[in-house]
Write an enzyme that holds these catalytic residues in place. Structure first.
Site, PDB file in Angstrom:
ATOM      1  N   LYS A   1       0.841  -1.216   0.000  1.00 48.32           N
ATOM      2  CA  LYS A   1       0.000   0.000   0.000  1.00 48.32           C
ATOM      3  C   LYS A   1       0.871   1.260   0.000  1.00 48.32           C
ATOM      4  O   LYS A   1       0.642   2.183  -0.773  1.00 48.32           O
ATOM      5  CB  LYS A   1      -0.925   0.009   1.239  1.00 48.32           C
ATOM      6  CG  LYS A   1      -1.812  -1.221   1.354  1.00 48.32           C
ATOM      7  CD  LYS A   1      -2.725  -1.153   2.553  1.00 48.32           C
ATOM      8  CE  LYS A   1      -2.036  -1.295   3.905  1.00 48.32           C
ATOM      9  NZ  LYS A   1      -1.419  -2.616   4.147  1.00 48.32           N
TER      10      LYS A   1
ATOM     11  N   ARG B   1      -9.862   0.494   8.890  1.00 54.84           N
ATOM     12  CA  ARG B   1      -9.494  -0.903   9.153  1.00 54.84           C
ATOM     13  C   ARG B   1     -10.583  -1.627   9.919  1.00 54.84           C
ATOM     14  O   ARG B   1     -10.425  -2.809  10.237  1.00 54.84           O
ATOM     15  CB  ARG B   1      -8.214  -0.944   9.974  1.00 54.84           C
ATOM     16  CG  ARG B   1      -6.943  -1.033   9.160  1.00 54.84           C
ATOM     17  CD  ARG B   1      -5.818  -0.816  10.135  1.00 54.84           C
ATOM     18  NE  ARG B   1      -4.646  -1.559   9.832  1.00 54.84           N
ATOM     19  CZ  ARG B   1      -3.559  -1.025   9.280  1.00 54.84           C
ATOM     20  NH1 ARG B   1      -3.535   0.219   8.915  1.00 54.84           N
ATOM     21  NH2 ARG B   1      -2.501  -1.770   9.091  1.00 54.84           N
TER      22      ARG B   1
ATOM     23  N   ARG C   1      11.634  -5.637   4.781  1.00 54.72           N
ATOM     24  CA  ARG C   1      11.428  -4.195   4.535  1.00 54.72           C
ATOM     25  C   ARG C   1      12.423  -3.345   5.331  1.00 54.72           C
ATOM     26  O   ARG C   1      12.717  -3.618   6.486  1.00 54.72           O
ATOM     27  CB  ARG C   1      10.006  -3.811   4.931  1.00 54.72           C
ATOM     28  CG  ARG C   1       9.797  -2.293   4.909  1.00 54.72           C
ATOM     29  CD  ARG C   1       8.364  -1.873   5.028  1.00 54.72           C
ATOM     30  NE  ARG C   1       7.644  -2.570   6.061  1.00 54.72           N
ATOM     31  CZ  ARG C   1       6.330  -2.562   6.169  1.00 54.72           C
ATOM     32  NH1 ARG C   1       5.608  -1.909   5.294  1.00 54.72           N
ATOM     33  NH2 ARG C   1       5.734  -3.221   7.135  1.00 54.72           N
TER      34      ARG C   1
ATOM     35  N   ARG D   1      11.211  -1.799  11.055  1.00 51.35           N
ATOM     36  CA  ARG D   1      10.144  -1.581  12.032  1.00 51.35           C
ATOM     37  C   ARG D   1      10.111  -2.710  13.057  1.00 51.35           C
ATOM     38  O   ARG D   1      10.330  -3.869  12.714  1.00 51.35           O
ATOM     39  CB  ARG D   1       8.786  -1.518  11.313  1.00 51.35           C
ATOM     40  CG  ARG D   1       8.467  -0.152  10.777  1.00 51.35           C
ATOM     41  CD  ARG D   1       7.267  -0.086   9.887  1.00 51.35           C
ATOM     42  NE  ARG D   1       6.110  -0.880  10.270  1.00 51.35           N
ATOM     43  CZ  ARG D   1       4.972  -0.917   9.578  1.00 51.35           C
ATOM     44  NH1 ARG D   1       4.844  -0.192   8.480  1.00 51.35           N
ATOM     45  NH2 ARG D   1       3.971  -1.656   9.966  1.00 51.35           N
TER      46      ARG D   1
ATOM     47  N   ARG E   1      -0.280  -9.752  12.740  1.00 53.69           N
ATOM     48  CA  ARG E   1      -0.944  -8.664  11.999  1.00 53.69           C
ATOM     49  C   ARG E   1      -1.817  -9.235  10.884  1.00 53.69           C
ATOM     50  O   ARG E   1      -2.885  -8.685  10.581  1.00 53.69           O
ATOM     51  CB  ARG E   1       0.110  -7.705  11.429  1.00 53.69           C
ATOM     52  CG  ARG E   1       0.631  -6.740  12.491  1.00 53.69           C
ATOM     53  CD  ARG E   1       1.986  -6.139  12.145  1.00 53.69           C
ATOM     54  NE  ARG E   1       2.019  -5.423  10.902  1.00 53.69           N
ATOM     55  CZ  ARG E   1       3.129  -5.258  10.154  1.00 53.69           C
ATOM     56  NH1 ARG E   1       4.282  -5.774  10.548  1.00 53.69           N
ATOM     57  NH2 ARG E   1       3.078  -4.588   9.038  1.00 53.69           N
TER      58      ARG E   1
HETATM   59  P1  AP5 Z   1       4.822  -1.544   1.839  1.00 49.66           P
HETATM   60  O1  AP5 Z   1       4.472  -0.715   0.646  1.00 49.66           O
HETATM   61  O2  AP5 Z   1       5.575  -0.888   2.942  1.00 49.66           O
HETATM   62  O3  AP5 Z   1       3.508  -2.293   2.387  1.00 49.66           O
HETATM   63  P2  AP5 Z   1       2.240  -1.743   3.167  1.00 49.66           P
HETATM   64  O4  AP5 Z   1       1.056  -2.419   2.619  1.00 49.66           O
HETATM   65  O5  AP5 Z   1       2.247  -0.238   3.180  1.00 49.66           O
HETATM   66  O6  AP5 Z   1       2.594  -2.347   4.587  1.00 49.66           O
HETATM   67  P3  AP5 Z   1       2.415  -1.817   6.074  1.00 49.66           P
HETATM   68  O7  AP5 Z   1       3.202  -2.767   6.939  1.00 49.66           O
HETATM   69  O8  AP5 Z   1       2.799  -0.373   6.184  1.00 49.66           O
HETATM   70  O9  AP5 Z   1       0.956  -2.045   6.329  1.00 49.66           O
HETATM   71  P4  AP5 Z   1       0.310  -2.276   7.662  1.00 49.66           P
HETATM   72  O10 AP5 Z   1      -1.063  -2.145   7.220  1.00 49.66           O
HETATM   73  O11 AP5 Z   1       0.619  -3.463   8.415  1.00 49.66           O
HETATM   74  O12 AP5 Z   1       1.006  -1.173   8.598  1.00 49.66           O
HETATM   75  P5  AP5 Z   1       0.611   0.327   8.963  1.00 49.66           P
HETATM   76  O13 AP5 Z   1       1.841   1.118   8.958  1.00 49.66           O
HETATM   77  O14 AP5 Z   1      -0.553   0.795   8.179  1.00 49.66           O
HETATM   78  O15 AP5 Z   1       5.641  -2.812   1.286  1.00 49.66           O
HETATM   79  C1  AP5 Z   1       6.137  -3.772   2.178  1.00 49.66           C
HETATM   80  C2  AP5 Z   1       7.483  -4.326   1.645  1.00 49.66           C
HETATM   81  O16 AP5 Z   1       7.250  -5.019   0.418  1.00 49.66           O
HETATM   82  C3  AP5 Z   1       8.525  -3.231   1.328  1.00 49.66           C
HETATM   83  O17 AP5 Z   1       9.795  -3.692   1.694  1.00 49.66           O
HETATM   84  C4  AP5 Z   1       8.441  -3.056  -0.202  1.00 49.66           C
HETATM   85  O18 AP5 Z   1       9.664  -2.639  -0.759  1.00 49.66           O
HETATM   86  C5  AP5 Z   1       8.018  -4.448  -0.649  1.00 49.66           C
HETATM   87  N1  AP5 Z   1       7.167  -4.428  -1.841  1.00 49.66           N
HETATM   88  C6  AP5 Z   1       6.101  -3.606  -2.055  1.00 49.66           C
HETATM   89  N2  AP5 Z   1       5.525  -3.876  -3.259  1.00 49.66           N
HETATM   90  C7  AP5 Z   1       6.262  -4.909  -3.778  1.00 49.66           C
HETATM   91  C8  AP5 Z   1       6.162  -5.664  -4.999  1.00 49.66           C
HETATM   92  N3  AP5 Z   1       5.209  -5.406  -5.925  1.00 49.66           N
HETATM   93  N4  AP5 Z   1       7.051  -6.648  -5.207  1.00 49.66           N
HETATM   94  C9  AP5 Z   1       8.005  -6.930  -4.280  1.00 49.66           C
HETATM   95  N5  AP5 Z   1       8.155  -6.262  -3.126  1.00 49.66           N
HETATM   96  C10 AP5 Z   1       7.286  -5.259  -2.882  1.00 49.66           C
HETATM   97  O19 AP5 Z   1       0.087   0.111  10.458  1.00 49.66           O
HETATM   98  C11 AP5 Z   1       0.974  -0.232  11.511  1.00 49.66           C
HETATM   99  C12 AP5 Z   1       0.210  -0.325  12.809  1.00 49.66           C
HETATM  100  O20 AP5 Z   1      -0.405   0.947  13.117  1.00 49.66           O
HETATM  101  C13 AP5 Z   1      -0.957  -1.326  12.816  1.00 49.66           C
HETATM  102  O21 AP5 Z   1      -0.534  -2.630  13.126  1.00 49.66           O
HETATM  103  C14 AP5 Z   1      -1.828  -0.722  13.939  1.00 49.66           C
HETATM  104  O22 AP5 Z   1      -1.299  -0.991  15.210  1.00 49.66           O
HETATM  105  C15 AP5 Z   1      -1.706   0.773  13.701  1.00 49.66           C
HETATM  106  N6  AP5 Z   1      -2.721   1.302  12.772  1.00 49.66           N
HETATM  107  C16 AP5 Z   1      -2.507   1.879  11.573  1.00 49.66           C
HETATM  108  N7  AP5 Z   1      -3.664   2.246  11.003  1.00 49.66           N
HETATM  109  C17 AP5 Z   1      -4.645   1.884  11.880  1.00 49.66           C
HETATM  110  C18 AP5 Z   1      -6.058   1.990  11.836  1.00 49.66           C
HETATM  111  N8  AP5 Z   1      -6.700   2.531  10.793  1.00 49.66           N
HETATM  112  N9  AP5 Z   1      -6.757   1.511  12.895  1.00 49.66           N
HETATM  113  C19 AP5 Z   1      -6.125   0.991  13.957  1.00 49.66           C
HETATM  114  N10 AP5 Z   1      -4.793   0.852  14.056  1.00 49.66           N
HETATM  115  C20 AP5 Z   1      -4.054   1.306  13.015  1.00 49.66           C
END
Ligand code: AP5
Length: 233
Positions: free
Chosen positions: A37, A112, A147, A180, A191
């Site tokens: 994402k 979410r 990552r 992270r 997760r």
């Molecule tokens: P990346 O693009 O970083 O993936 P992402 O989907 O953004 O992953 P996140 O870990 O950020 O999502 P998440 O939903 O768990 O965490 P968030 O920060 O929102 O890509 C990942 C890796 O893959 C990278 O190394 C990249 O280079 C690689 N990659 C990407 N595309 C690729 C491809 N096509 N081919 C190969 N490799 C590729 O949330 C973290 C925490 O915050 C949650 O656990 C929760 O505690 C809290 N939180 C956040 N939002 C909320 C909410 N709305 N409600 C409640 N709690 C929340």
């Protein structure tokens, strides 16, 4: 060569940009942790000049600055649990009111839960497209555990799929890369469970609204981005 250009003067990018700039566009990027994402969001920002609103980034920023919200959220994030709705809804409501969101925005990681989605509805915020990135669990684990993120500019790397030119150093700003805390395998698996239990019900919610598009999130970054542009047409 010249003839071909005259026949088709508008590049595909120009068409997308036109379609989007004619109206505001509000996108939700949806998918399991590490589905990509953030990676596609950064490309959308560059292409369409609308902001990425990542609740994960906002929360991590609050944690690093030890704000009241950061202190309240820290334990949840570390363990891969969702932060309580009242915290997250408050920050989104404030952020969306900013002037830079007038022409649209990309929500990355929000909503979410059904409750979070209903808040957007109640606030009268019309969402144009919800794009779900489908990626299998084993790929998710490899992506998250490999990552690395720039601590200064937030650029996203992967030790195998998208390594920086110099290990541990950001290509764009020379900032140090970090991993992270919630990207260890144990927390990534948790997760994924949280996503399946609490976030997947949103698929039905947005399907009924007729705005959900699922795309294959596997394959290289360019392929995935092309698929995403196709569903924005
Ligand atoms: P990346 O693009 O970083 O993936 P992402 O989907 O953004 O992953 P996140 O870990 O950020 O999502 P998440 O939903 O768990 O965490 P968030 O920060 O929102 O890509 C990942 C890796 O893959 C990278 O190394 C990249 O280079 C690689 N990659 C990407 N595309 C690729 C491809 N096509 N081919 C190969 N490799 C590729 O949330 C973290 C925490 O915050 C949650 O656990 C929760 O505690 C809290 N939180 C956040 N939002 C909320 C909410 N709305 N409600 C409640 N709690 C929340």
């Amino acid at each position: 060569m010249q003839k071909r250009e005259l026949k088709n003067p508008e590049s595909r990018d120009t068409k997308y940009r036109k379609a989007i700039s004619n109206s505001e566009i509000r996108i939700i990027l949806f998918g399991p942790p590490g589905a990509g994402k953030g990676t596609v969001a950064k490309r959308l920002v560059e292409r369409f000049k609308i902001p990425q609103i990542s609740t994960g980034d906002m929360l991590r920023d609050a944690v690093s600055h030890k704000t009241e919200m950061g202190l309240a959220a820290e334990d949840y994030i570390k363990k891969g649990e969702l932060v309580p709705d009242d915290i997250i809804i408050g920050i989104i409501n404030e952020r969306i009111k900013n002037k830079d969101c007038e022409q649209g925005f990309i929500l990355d990681g929000f909503p979410r839960t059904i409750n979070q989605a209903k808040t957007l509805e109640k606030a009268g915020i019309k969402i144009d497209r919800v794009i779900k990135l489908d990626v299998d669990s084993e790929t998710i684990i490899k992506r998250n555990t490999g990552r690395r993120i720039c601590k200064d500019c937030g650029a996203i790397y992967h030790i195998k799929n998208h390594p920086p030119k110099k290990e541990g150093i950001c290509d764009k700003c020379q900032g140090a890369l970090y991993q992270r805390e919630d990207d260890c395998e144990e927390y990534v698996r948790h997760r994924i469970d949280v996503y399946l239990k609490q976030t997947i019900p949103l698929v039905d919610f947005y399907e009924k609204m007729g705005i959900l598009a699922s795309i294959n999130g596997c394959g290289d970054e360019n392929e995935v981005f092309d698929r995403l542009l196709n569903v924005l047409k």
